[in-house]
Design a protein around this motif. Sequence first.
Motif, mmCIF file in Angstrom:
data_model
loop_
_atom_site.group_PDB
_atom_site.id
_atom_site.type_symbol
_atom_site.label_atom_id
_atom_site.label_comp_id
_atom_site.label_asym_id
_atom_site.label_seq_id
_atom_site.Cartn_x
_atom_site.Cartn_y
_atom_site.Cartn_z
ATOM 1 N N ARG A 1 0.850 -1.189 0.000
ATOM 2 C CA ARG A 1 0.000 0.000 0.000
ATOM 3 C C ARG A 1 0.893 1.249 0.000
ATOM 4 N N PRO A 2 0.299 2.407 -0.341
ATOM 5 C CA PRO A 2 1.094 3.633 -0.378
ATOM 6 C C PRO A 2 1.817 3.888 0.941
ATOM 7 N N ASN A 3 3.037 4.435 0.808
ATOM 8 C CA ASN A 3 3.742 4.951 1.983
ATOM 9 C C ASN A 3 4.456 3.921 2.861
ATOM 10 N N VAL A 4 4.455 2.664 2.480
ATOM 11 C CA VAL A 4 5.158 1.673 3.309
ATOM 12 C C VAL A 4 6.669 1.691 3.060
ATOM 13 N N GLY A 5 7.090 2.388 1.986
ATOM 14 C CA GLY A 5 8.525 2.513 1.719
ATOM 15 C C GLY A 5 9.026 1.711 0.523
ATOM 16 N N LYS A 6 8.152 1.468 -0.459
ATOM 17 C CA LYS A 6 8.550 0.682 -1.634
ATOM 18 C C LYS A 6 9.654 1.377 -2.437
ATOM 19 N N SER A 7 9.449 2.669 -2.708
ATOM 20 C CA SER A 7 10.438 3.388 -3.507
ATOM 21 C C SER A 7 11.762 3.489 -2.758
ATOM 22 N N THR A 8 11.672 3.774 -1.462
ATOM 23 C CA THR A 8 12.888 3.851 -0.646
ATOM 24 C C THR A 8 13.624 2.515 -0.693
ATOM 25 N N ILE B 1 11.081 8.026 -7.289
ATOM 26 C CA ILE B 1 10.902 9.144 -6.374
ATOM 27 C C ILE B 1 10.260 8.706 -5.075
ATOM 28 N N THR B 2 10.580 9.395 -4.004
ATOM 29 C CA THR B 2 9.926 9.098 -2.725
ATOM 30 C C THR B 2 9.315 10.381 -2.179
ATOM 31 N N SER B 3 8.307 10.216 -1.404
ATOM 32 C CA SER B 3 7.658 11.379 -0.815
ATOM 33 C C SER B 3 6.768 10.883 0.298
ATOM 34 N N ARG B 4 6.393 11.760 1.212
ATOM 35 C CA ARG B 4 5.518 11.327 2.296
ATOM 36 C C ARG B 4 4.084 11.154 1.816
ATOM 37 N N ALA C 1 8.687 -6.764 6.052
ATOM 38 C CA ALA C 1 8.160 -5.822 7.036
ATOM 39 C C ALA C 1 9.191 -4.708 7.187
ATOM 40 N N ASN C 2 8.880 -3.561 6.578
ATOM 41 C CA ASN C 2 9.827 -2.435 6.541
ATOM 42 C C ASN C 2 9.636 -1.537 7.773
ATOM 43 N N LYS C 3 10.529 -0.600 7.938
ATOM 44 C CA LYS C 3 10.483 0.399 9.024
ATOM 45 C C LYS C 3 10.557 -0.278 10.393
ATOM 46 N N GLN C 4 11.318 -1.349 10.481
ATOM 47 C CA GLN C 4 11.447 -2.025 11.787
ATOM 48 C C GLN C 4 12.042 -1.081 12.819
ATOM 49 N N ASP C 5 12.764 -0.064 12.347
ATOM 50 C CA ASP C 5 13.361 0.915 13.282
ATOM 51 C C ASP C 5 12.300 1.683 14.065
ATOM 52 N N LYS C 6 11.068 1.747 13.503
ATOM 53 C CA LYS C 6 10.005 2.508 14.173
ATOM 54 C C LYS C 6 9.316 1.709 15.278
ATOM 55 N N LEU C 7 9.567 0.418 15.260
ATOM 56 C CA LEU C 7 8.890 -0.457 16.218
ATOM 57 C C LEU C 7 9.609 -0.408 17.565
ATOM 58 N N VAL D 1 13.002 -5.515 7.881
ATOM 59 C CA VAL D 1 14.112 -4.677 7.418
ATOM 60 C C VAL D 1 13.854 -3.211 7.763
ATOM 61 N N SER D 2 14.864 -2.410 7.545
ATOM 62 C CA SER D 2 14.672 -0.970 7.539
ATOM 63 C C SER D 2 15.349 -0.437 6.286
ATOM 64 N N ALA D 3 14.536 -0.131 5.296
ATOM 65 C CA ALA D 3 15.081 0.318 4.010
ATOM 66 C C ALA D 3 15.893 1.593 4.192
ATOM 67 N N LYS D 4 15.318 2.492 4.974
ATOM 68 C CA LYS D 4 15.938 3.798 5.148
ATOM 69 C C LYS D 4 17.315 3.692 5.797
ATOM 70 N N HIS D 5 17.479 2.703 6.686
ATOM 71 C CA HIS D 5 18.755 2.560 7.393
ATOM 72 C C HIS D 5 19.587 1.395 6.864
HETATM 73 P P1 GDP Z 1 6.071 4.178 -1.114
HETATM 74 O O1 GDP Z 1 4.832 5.019 -1.264
HETATM 75 O O2 GDP Z 1 5.712 2.816 -0.613
HETATM 76 O O3 GDP Z 1 6.923 4.131 -2.325
HETATM 77 O O4 GDP Z 1 6.915 4.846 0.084
HETATM 78 P P2 GDP Z 1 8.214 5.799 0.026
HETATM 79 O O5 GDP Z 1 9.419 5.021 -0.366
HETATM 80 O O6 GDP Z 1 7.882 7.009 -0.756
HETATM 81 O O7 GDP Z 1 8.387 6.123 1.588
HETATM 82 C C1 GDP Z 1 7.356 6.750 2.354
HETATM 83 C C2 GDP Z 1 7.959 7.368 3.606
HETATM 84 O O8 GDP Z 1 8.460 6.346 4.489
HETATM 85 C C3 GDP Z 1 9.154 8.274 3.302
HETATM 86 O O9 GDP Z 1 9.040 9.402 4.130
HETATM 87 C C4 GDP Z 1 10.352 7.417 3.679
HETATM 88 O O10 GDP Z 1 11.468 8.178 4.081
HETATM 89 C C5 GDP Z 1 9.805 6.607 4.852
HETATM 90 N N1 GDP Z 1 10.548 5.330 5.039
HETATM 91 C C6 GDP Z 1 10.872 4.410 4.088
HETATM 92 N N2 GDP Z 1 11.574 3.383 4.643
HETATM 93 C C7 GDP Z 1 11.696 3.626 5.960
HETATM 94 C C8 GDP Z 1 12.316 2.942 7.064
HETATM 95 O O11 GDP Z 1 12.924 1.881 6.945
HETATM 96 N N3 GDP Z 1 12.200 3.529 8.290
HETATM 97 C C9 GDP Z 1 11.547 4.717 8.489
HETATM 98 N N4 GDP Z 1 11.482 5.198 9.738
HETATM 99 N N5 GDP Z 1 10.969 5.391 7.469
HETATM 100 C C10 GDP Z 1 11.038 4.872 6.214
#
Ligand code: GDP
Length: 298
Positions: free
Chosen positions: A19-26, A38-41, A125-131, A156-160
């Motif tokens: 779904r949107p915003n889970v971090g696919k692009s990241t 591209i990524t965006s909130r 399961a992304n953004k594990q750092d937030k858990l 995982v944590s894509a961002k980290h």
């Molecule tokens: P998409 O809509 O699924 O493609 O999501 P995006 O890649 O655009 O990411 C949505 C938001 O989640 C952005 O603000 C990213 O920086 C944030 N994000 C992505 N991966 C992580 C992660 O591993 N940890 C955290 N805390 N934020 C993340």
Amino acid sequence: MVSKLEIKTRCGFVAIVGRPNVGKSTLMNHLIGQKVSITSRKPQTTQHRVNGVLIKGNCQYVFVDTPGFQKRYINKLNTLLNQSVINSLATVDVVLFVVEAGIFNAGDAEILAVLPQNKNVILVANKQDKLKNKYDLADYLKQLGSKFTFKHELSVSAKHNLGLDDILSSIAPCLPESEFLYPDEQLTDKSSAFLVSEIIREKLFRYLGEELPYSLAVEVNEFKVEEGLTRISATIFVDKTNQKGIVIGKNGEKLKKISSEARIDMEKLLMTKVFLQVWVKVKSGFADEAKFLKQFET
Ligand code: GDP
Ligand code: MG
């Protein structure tokens, strides 16, 4: 007789859905190590399929970053975008189903319902750092694992950049034995003009409200490579006259900001100086127009 030692190579397509915003692009950008999507909130900023290509060891991974699957704003454009997610699932070797660790909502369930049973689907399961509570993670993965037969369940944590190698090594055995389909240096199979329009779209999502970007489109009218300079002209199409004012902003401030940030990103991408002109035009009803919609079909 001389026997030749052959190293088998693998190459295949990997769809990233969620779904949107889970971090696919990241995730895709960090897997590949370059900013190609591209990524965006704001959700659903990726309208087209972007294939990012990664070679690691004897494997070539071709990633398909899908548009967000969402049913909140329904028009013909979004219906087509949703269809393109389903289409990409049917044509790939591996599916990465991305969720946000600890969360499973209606949007996730909609995607889960269209996951192909006969494909290798890996739960990410992304953004594990937030858990906060790490013990919850195992429970969470177990619960999701009871809803679908995943090949692997990873957190995982894509961002980290955490756990990304596990994703690659889980995918590798699922890729078919094949020659590499893309040349080494190829970052993405979309043209630079397309990437440039995606950069502008990213800025629109960043600087405009929650809903407006859904009724905007960006078209690149000119993409001319000159000595030491790339000349780019693009048009932002809006649906209504009042939207034009919002995009341009007071004294043109908003459009100036969007353009100048977009230009900086383009210069990084193209590694040349960029001369960018951005126009805003009203084109009523385009978001439901068949001809316009055609470009999003895959
Ligand atoms: P998409 O809509 O699924 O493609 O999501 P995006 O890649 O655009 O990411 C949505 C938001 O989640 C952005 O603000 C990213 O920086 C944030 N994000 C992505 N991966 C992580 C992660 O591993 N940890 C955290 N805390 N934020 C993340
Ligand atoms: Mg995205």
